[in-house]
Scaffold this motif. Structure first.
Motif, PDB file in Angstrom:
ATOM      1  N   TRP A  84       0.264   1.182 -60.854  1.00 15.82           N
ATOM      2  CA  TRP A  84      -1.103   1.057 -60.364  1.00 15.82           C
ATOM      3  C   TRP A  84      -2.046   2.101 -60.962  1.00 15.82           C
ATOM      4  O   TRP A  84      -3.063   1.756 -61.566  1.00 15.82           O
ATOM      5  CB  TRP A  84      -1.053   1.141 -58.832  1.00 15.82           C
ATOM      6  CG  TRP A  84      -2.336   0.992 -58.134  1.00 15.82           C
ATOM      7  CD1 TRP A  84      -3.048  -0.161 -57.992  1.00 15.82           C
ATOM      8  CD2 TRP A  84      -3.061   2.023 -57.464  1.00 15.82           C
ATOM      9  NE1 TRP A  84      -4.184   0.097 -57.261  1.00 15.82           N
ATOM     10  CE2 TRP A  84      -4.203   1.434 -56.929  1.00 15.82           C
ATOM     11  CE3 TRP A  84      -2.843   3.389 -57.269  1.00 15.82           C
ATOM     12  CZ2 TRP A  84      -5.150   2.155 -56.214  1.00 15.82           C
ATOM     13  CZ3 TRP A  84      -3.772   4.111 -56.552  1.00 15.82           C
ATOM     14  CH2 TRP A  84      -4.916   3.488 -56.028  1.00 15.82           C
ATOM     15  N   GLU A  88      -5.205   1.185 -63.374  1.00 14.71           N
ATOM     16  CA  GLU A  88      -6.557   1.310 -62.817  1.00 14.71           C
ATOM     17  C   GLU A  88      -7.369   2.369 -63.562  1.00 14.71           C
ATOM     18  O   GLU A  88      -8.562   2.180 -63.818  1.00 14.71           O
ATOM     19  CB  GLU A  88      -6.499   1.653 -61.325  1.00 14.71           C
ATOM     20  CG  GLU A  88      -5.696   0.687 -60.458  1.00 14.71           C
ATOM     21  CD  GLU A  88      -6.377  -0.640 -60.199  1.00 14.71           C
ATOM     22  OE1 GLU A  88      -7.022  -1.177 -61.112  1.00 14.71           O
ATOM     23  OE2 GLU A  88      -6.230  -1.156 -59.071  1.00 14.71           O
ATOM     24  N   GLU A 146      -7.957  -5.039 -53.490  1.00 11.99           N
ATOM     25  CA  GLU A 146      -7.558  -5.770 -54.696  1.00 11.99           C
ATOM     26  C   GLU A 146      -8.135  -7.179 -54.707  1.00 11.99           C
ATOM     27  O   GLU A 146      -8.521  -7.702 -55.747  1.00 11.99           O
ATOM     28  CB  GLU A 146      -6.031  -5.820 -54.821  1.00 11.99           C
ATOM     29  CG  GLU A 146      -5.363  -4.456 -54.896  1.00 11.99           C
ATOM     30  CD  GLU A 146      -5.688  -3.689 -56.198  1.00 11.99           C
ATOM     31  OE1 GLU A 146      -6.270  -4.277 -57.127  1.00 11.99           O
ATOM     32  OE2 GLU A 146      -5.357  -2.490 -56.262  1.00 11.99           O
ATOM     33  N   GLU A 180      -5.385  -7.436 -61.714  1.00 10.46           N
ATOM     34  CA  GLU A 180      -5.603  -7.182 -60.290  1.00 10.46           C
ATOM     35  C   GLU A 180      -4.721  -8.033 -59.343  1.00 10.46           C
ATOM     36  O   GLU A 180      -4.257  -7.522 -58.328  1.00 10.46           O
ATOM     37  CB  GLU A 180      -7.081  -7.366 -59.923  1.00 10.46           C
ATOM     38  CG  GLU A 180      -8.065  -6.520 -60.747  1.00 10.46           C
ATOM     39  CD  GLU A 180      -7.915  -5.017 -60.572  1.00 10.46           C
ATOM     40  OE1 GLU A 180      -7.084  -4.571 -59.751  1.00 10.46           O
ATOM     41  OE2 GLU A 180      -8.618  -4.270 -61.268  1.00 10.46           O
ATOM     42  N   HIS A 183      -1.498  -6.419 -58.278  1.00  5.83           N
ATOM     43  CA  HIS A 183      -1.645  -5.346 -57.291  1.00  5.83           C
ATOM     44  C   HIS A 183      -1.747  -5.964 -55.895  1.00  5.83           C
ATOM     45  O   HIS A 183      -1.106  -5.507 -54.950  1.00  5.83           O
ATOM     46  CB  HIS A 183      -2.906  -4.505 -57.561  1.00  5.83           C
ATOM     47  CG  HIS A 183      -2.970  -3.943 -58.947  1.00  5.83           C
ATOM     48  ND1 HIS A 183      -4.122  -3.442 -59.502  1.00  5.83           N
ATOM     49  CD2 HIS A 183      -2.006  -3.811 -59.902  1.00  5.83           C
ATOM     50  CE1 HIS A 183      -3.868  -3.023 -60.724  1.00  5.83           C
ATOM     51  NE2 HIS A 183      -2.609  -3.232 -60.999  1.00  5.83           N
TER      52      HIS A 183
HETATM   53 FE   LIG Z   1      -6.217  -3.156 -58.827  1.00  5.56          FE
END
Ligand SMILES: [Fe+2]
Ligand SMILES: [Fe+2]
Length: 286
Positions: A84, A88, A146, A180, A183
């Motif tokens: 993550w 990100e 998310e 995304e 996640h």
């Molecule tokens: Fe994300």
């Protein structure tokens, strides 16, 4: 296999897969060519800035997380440290670079300050039973965040295509958007797994705490809430906040509020989004 270890095995597979299939976006693949920087800035400059800040603030989120979850399950640690955070951060770097290309100042992420509330929770989280309450709140926040990101990037992508900025759409927004959902899936699996293990008092506490602590992604103070309202305006969803609320909190509603049959959306989610738009409109008018 017991339910808990089944969830654990699925999570481990999922994190492995994300790690393999979604390395951080290679900066060499990004094309910042913009045909009409002024137009792009006018329409979406603010959205780029907001999302760049939120993505870059993952470093602070990790700090908060280690405060909140002093003793996290290994799979959570692997997810945020190995998948993550690297993904990100790269999203943030790319979006920020793009806005600088448009002639805007870089984002100003807050990377260090862990709030008092968070520290109190963290102190309590040394009690195992309470740590599970905190973990549940973390998964719920992750899901809403998310899901918001997926929706925002989809709308942004379409808007950028509409402006004829194909390079940005296909080498900046599309690759970010693609990372995304993985996640979201992690948080959803985790939330469903943990919820089924929580005792009645823990569930009660999660509902209470969620009700008074929910905020839109990246919106810590009033100014940032207005910024989020502004973002919804730019993406064309300011007049559809209830629909947006439904989309970002569907699983949360199904888990936390299953006993409230017929509830379309947790009221605190709908309220927070509406308030953000009101704050943005008031700020603009004033
Ligand atoms: Fe994300
Ligand atoms: Fe992201």
């Amino acid at each position: 296999m017991a339910h808990a270890s089944l969830v654990e095995a699925r999570l481990a597979d999922h994190v492995d897969r994300l790690g393999h299939e979604h390395p951080p976006i290679d900066l060499a693949t990004v094309d910042y060519t913009v045909r009409r920087p002024r137009e792009l800035d006018d329409r979406f400059g603010h959205v780029l800035d907001y999302m760049a800040r939120v993505e870059l603030e993952v470093d602070r989120n990790v700090l908060e997380l280690t405060t909140l979850l002093p003793d996290p399950p290994e799979i959570d640690r692997r997810f945020y440290a190995e998948v993550w955070q690297p993904q990100e951060t790269r999203h943030g770097v790319i979006l920020d670079e793009l806005q600088v290309h448009l002639g805007r100042p870089p984002a100003e992420p807050d990377l260090t300050s862990v709030g008092v509330k968070m520290r109190i929770l963290g102190a309590l989280a040394h009690l195992d039973a309470f740590q599970d309450v905190c973990r549940m709140l973390y998964y719920l926040t992750g899901m809403a965040t998310e899901r918001s990101a997926v929706l925002a990037y989809s709308l942004l992508h379409d808007g950028v295509v509409e402006l004829g900025e194909d390079a940005v759409a296909s080498t900046v927004i599309a690759p970010i958007r693609r990372q995304e959902p993985g996640h979201y899936a992690f948080y959803q699996l985790s939330a469903r797994g943990l919820w089924s293990e929580l005792a009645g008092w823990q569930r009660w506490m999660v509902r209470r705490m969620r009700t008074f602590s929910f905020a839109p992604v990246g919106a810590g103070d009033e100014d940032q809430r207005a910024d989020f309202g502004e973002l919804m305006r730019a993406l064309g969803i300011a007049d559809h906040t209830d629909e947006f609320a439904v989309q970002i909190s569907r699983v949360e509603r199904d888990l936390l509020w299953a006993h409230r049959r017929g509830l379309a959306v947790p009221p605190y989610v709908a309220r927070a989004l509406r308030e953000a738009v009101e704050l943005a409109d008031a700020r603009r008018a004033g």
